[in-house]
Design a protein around this motif. Structure first.
Motif, PDB file in Angstrom:
ATOM      1  N   GLY A   5     -34.797   4.488 -20.020  1.00  0.00           N
ATOM      2  CA  GLY A   5     -34.482   3.212 -18.713  1.00  0.00           C
ATOM      3  C   GLY A   5     -33.856   2.173 -19.453  1.00  0.00           C
ATOM      4  O   GLY A   5     -32.402   1.962 -19.190  1.00  0.00           O
ATOM      5  N   VAL A   6     -34.442   1.685 -20.038  1.00  0.00           N
ATOM      6  CA  VAL A   6     -34.392  -0.103 -19.322  1.00  0.00           C
ATOM      7  C   VAL A   6     -33.597   0.256 -21.335  1.00  0.00           C
ATOM      8  O   VAL A   6     -32.853  -0.665 -21.348  1.00  0.00           O
ATOM      9  CB  VAL A   6     -35.368  -0.448 -20.264  1.00  0.00           C
ATOM     10  CG1 VAL A   6     -35.638  -2.050 -20.580  1.00  0.00           C
ATOM     11  CG2 VAL A   6     -35.790  -1.012 -18.566  1.00  0.00           C
ATOM     12  N   LYS A  35     -30.500   3.995 -21.817  1.00  0.00           N
ATOM     13  CA  LYS A  35     -29.845   3.202 -20.769  1.00  0.00           C
ATOM     14  C   LYS A  35     -29.643   5.214 -20.265  1.00  0.00           C
ATOM     15  O   LYS A  35     -28.458   5.725 -20.270  1.00  0.00           O
ATOM     16  CB  LYS A  35     -28.480   2.718 -20.798  1.00  0.00           C
ATOM     17  CG  LYS A  35     -28.319   2.059 -20.984  1.00  0.00           C
ATOM     18  CD  LYS A  35     -29.010   0.270 -20.587  1.00  0.00           C
ATOM     19  CE  LYS A  35     -29.380  -0.916 -20.701  1.00  0.00           C
ATOM     20  NZ  LYS A  35     -30.197  -1.588 -20.015  1.00  0.00           N
ATOM     21  N   ASN A  50     -35.663   6.755 -11.652  1.00  0.00           N
ATOM     22  CA  ASN A  50     -34.175   7.383 -12.337  1.00  0.00           C
ATOM     23  C   ASN A  50     -34.039   7.982 -12.952  1.00  0.00           C
ATOM     24  O   ASN A  50     -33.963   8.963 -13.193  1.00  0.00           O
ATOM     25  CB  ASN A  50     -33.135   6.175 -12.782  1.00  0.00           C
ATOM     26  CG  ASN A  50     -32.548   5.421 -10.779  1.00  0.00           C
ATOM     27  OD1 ASN A  50     -32.994   5.793  -9.831  1.00  0.00           O
ATOM     28  ND2 ASN A  50     -32.305   4.566 -11.340  1.00  0.00           N
ATOM     29  N   VAL A  51     -35.041   7.298 -14.070  1.00  0.00           N
ATOM     30  CA  VAL A  51     -35.116   8.543 -15.751  1.00  0.00           C
ATOM     31  C   VAL A  51     -36.198  10.079 -15.509  1.00  0.00           C
ATOM     32  O   VAL A  51     -35.550  10.654 -14.948  1.00  0.00           O
ATOM     33  CB  VAL A  51     -36.222   7.771 -16.497  1.00  0.00           C
ATOM     34  CG1 VAL A  51     -36.341   8.493 -17.556  1.00  0.00           C
ATOM     35  CG2 VAL A  51     -34.867   6.983 -17.417  1.00  0.00           C
ATOM     36  N   LEU A  82     -40.887   6.986 -19.593  1.00  0.00           N
ATOM     37  CA  LEU A  82     -39.658   6.725 -18.801  1.00  0.00           C
ATOM     38  C   LEU A  82     -38.996   5.182 -18.753  1.00  0.00           C
ATOM     39  O   LEU A  82     -37.785   5.128 -18.994  1.00  0.00           O
ATOM     40  CB  LEU A  82     -39.997   6.646 -17.531  1.00  0.00           C
ATOM     41  CG  LEU A  82     -40.988   8.111 -17.251  1.00  0.00           C
ATOM     42  CD1 LEU A  82     -42.000   8.405 -15.846  1.00  0.00           C
ATOM     43  CD2 LEU A  82     -39.779   9.292 -17.698  1.00  0.00           C
ATOM     44  N   HIS A 102     -33.997  12.518 -13.118  1.00  0.00           N
ATOM     45  CA  HIS A 102     -32.732  12.611 -14.033  1.00  0.00           C
ATOM     46  C   HIS A 102     -33.344  14.130 -14.796  1.00  0.00           C
ATOM     47  O   HIS A 102     -32.910  14.707 -15.374  1.00  0.00           O
ATOM     48  CB  HIS A 102     -31.944  11.646 -15.162  1.00  0.00           C
ATOM     49  CG  HIS A 102     -30.938  12.058 -15.796  1.00  0.00           C
ATOM     50  ND1 HIS A 102     -29.840  12.379 -15.111  1.00  0.00           N
ATOM     51  CD2 HIS A 102     -31.109  12.402 -16.955  1.00  0.00           C
ATOM     52  CE1 HIS A 102     -28.996  12.303 -15.555  1.00  0.00           C
ATOM     53  NE2 HIS A 102     -29.299  12.737 -17.142  1.00  0.00           N
ATOM     54  N   THR A 111     -30.147   7.516 -18.095  1.00  0.00           N
ATOM     55  CA  THR A 111     -29.266   7.784 -16.563  1.00  0.00           C
ATOM     56  C   THR A 111     -27.751   7.802 -16.937  1.00  0.00           C
ATOM     57  O   THR A 111     -26.994   8.013 -15.991  1.00  0.00           O
ATOM     58  CB  THR A 111     -30.529   7.272 -15.650  1.00  0.00           C
ATOM     59  OG1 THR A 111     -30.234   6.181 -15.806  1.00  0.00           O
ATOM     60  CG2 THR A 111     -31.407   8.056 -15.590  1.00  0.00           C
ATOM     61  N   LYS A 112     -27.182   7.113 -17.529  1.00  0.00           N
ATOM     62  CA  LYS A 112     -25.780   6.624 -17.519  1.00  0.00           C
ATOM     63  C   LYS A 112     -24.755   7.310 -17.860  1.00  0.00           C
ATOM     64  O   LYS A 112     -25.454   8.486 -18.805  1.00  0.00           O
ATOM     65  CB  LYS A 112     -25.607   5.117 -18.170  1.00  0.00           C
ATOM     66  CG  LYS A 112     -26.481   3.965 -17.635  1.00  0.00           C
ATOM     67  CD  LYS A 112     -26.003   3.836 -16.321  1.00  0.00           C
ATOM     68  CE  LYS A 112     -26.708   1.673 -15.998  1.00  0.00           C
ATOM     69  NZ  LYS A 112     -26.568   1.707 -14.214  1.00  0.00           N
ATOM     70  N   HIS A 139     -36.227   2.092 -12.861  1.00  0.00           N
ATOM     71  CA  HIS A 139     -35.726   2.758 -14.845  1.00  0.00           C
ATOM     72  C   HIS A 139     -36.810   3.792 -14.273  1.00  0.00           C
ATOM     73  O   HIS A 139     -35.879   5.179 -14.556  1.00  0.00           O
ATOM     74  CB  HIS A 139     -36.273   1.674 -15.785  1.00  0.00           C
ATOM     75  CG  HIS A 139     -35.740   0.014 -15.464  1.00  0.00           C
ATOM     76  ND1 HIS A 139     -34.396  -0.101 -15.624  1.00  0.00           N
ATOM     77  CD2 HIS A 139     -35.962  -0.960 -14.881  1.00  0.00           C
ATOM     78  CE1 HIS A 139     -33.634  -1.371 -15.593  1.00  0.00           C
ATOM     79  NE2 HIS A 139     -35.016  -1.844 -14.917  1.00  0.00           N
ATOM     80  N   SER A 140     -37.607   3.442 -13.996  1.00  0.00           N
ATOM     81  CA  SER A 140     -38.893   4.505 -14.840  1.00  0.00           C
ATOM     82  C   SER A 140     -38.568   5.851 -13.568  1.00  0.00           C
ATOM     83  O   SER A 140     -38.423   7.232 -13.902  1.00  0.00           O
ATOM     84  CB  SER A 140     -40.116   4.200 -14.354  1.00  0.00           C
ATOM     85  OG  SER A 140     -40.881   4.330 -13.213  1.00  0.00           O
ATOM     86  N   SER A 152     -38.450   5.243  -3.932  1.00  0.00           N
ATOM     87  CA  SER A 152     -39.381   4.967  -4.463  1.00  0.00           C
ATOM     88  C   SER A 152     -40.218   4.520  -4.057  1.00  0.00           C
ATOM     89  O   SER A 152     -40.854   3.563  -4.421  1.00  0.00           O
ATOM     90  CB  SER A 152     -38.819   3.902  -5.840  1.00  0.00           C
ATOM     91  OG  SER A 152     -38.165   4.571  -5.963  1.00  0.00           O
TER      92      SER A 152
END
Length: 256
Positions: free
Chosen positions: A249-250, A253, A205-206, A245, A209, A255-256, A202-203, A218
């Motif tokens: 992400g959680v 969402k 990907n954010v 972050l 982004h 990065t969706k 999650h962190s 990672s």
């Protein structure tokens, strides 16, 4: 976003998620059940160790472990013997089983009896780069007593490339001085400025982004890249942005 806009955005998100409501759905609630330093440390370390998978399941299984330890983790660890094994004999969480937990408890006892406790074995040296050495020093001490090889896989090694997300999360819990009351800040031998942000899917990907992490893997190199970038936003408290972050992400969402 330019630097100032990005800092303002991350500061707002960190403030949004860094509050007592965060505890209700996070494994950090486990050590929050205790008041004694050693209970907080041991409960926190075990909760962080088990923190992979569904968060509700993590909380349930760690709560079960605390029940098996009589909800006195420090006393249980210090008085642990072969006769106590039956209390954890059938315990299992994903790939971590009672053989692993037996070793973890014996190793924790060794650390408190012979090495001055968890805070001492994690104490950092002079620079941020020593965070790897601090974790590896802890890992070396943790593994010094007899154990099965299989138990080592639950103890991440940044020297072997791991981002050591769960260990860094535990360190954030113990070290970070949090005026919102989520992180404990009960360790004073490590500076919050040295903490490395726990890097997970999650962190990571954010962060990618947002353009504050370029490395695709990672791993530890990515964790350190992110660490140095977050220190540009707040050199004294870089891991507060873990809340931003993670929350983006959680919960959003992003990065969706």
């Amino acid at each position: 976003m330019n630097f100032d806009e990005l800092k303002e955005f991350l500061d707002e998100k960190a403030q949004l998620y860094n509050n007592l409501d965060f505890i209700e759905s996070d494994p950090i609630q486990i050590p929050h059940r205790f008041s004694q330093k050693e209970d907080i440390e041991i409960a926190g370390f075990l909760a962080a160790t088990m923190a992979w998978g569904n968060r509700k399941m993590i909380i349930n299984k760690t709560s079960e472990l605390m029940d098996r330890m009589g909800n006195s983790p420090y006393d249980f660890v210090m008085n642990y013997s072969e006769n106590e094994f039956e209390k954890i004999e059938s315990f299992k969480h994903r790939t971590l089983n009672s053989v692993d937990m037996d070793f973890y408890i014996r190793s924790l006892r060794n650390i408190y009896q012979n090495h001055g406790g968890l805070e001492t074995v994690f104490s950092f040296l002079e620079t941020d780069e020593d965070s790897l050495n601090a974790i590896e020093n802890f890992r070396s001490i943790f593994l010094e007593i007899p154990h099965e090889t299989r138990s080592q896989k639950h103890l991440s090694s940044p020297a072997k490339g791991s981002a050591a997300k769960r260990i860094n999360m535990f360190l954030r819990w113990m070290v970070r001085k949090d005026n919102q009351g989520v992180d404990f800040g009960i360790w004073n031998s490590i500076s919050p400025s040295q903490l490395v942000c726990p890097l997970d899917v999650h962190s990571g990907n954010v962060a990618r982004h947002l353009g504050i992490l370029t490395r695709k893997q990672s791993d530890w190199k990515a964790a350190m890249e992110l660490h140095h970038k977050l220190k540009e936003f707040d050199p004294n408290d870089p891991t507060k942005y873990d809340y931003a972050l993670f929350g983006l992400g959680v919960f959003e969402k992003f990065t969706k």
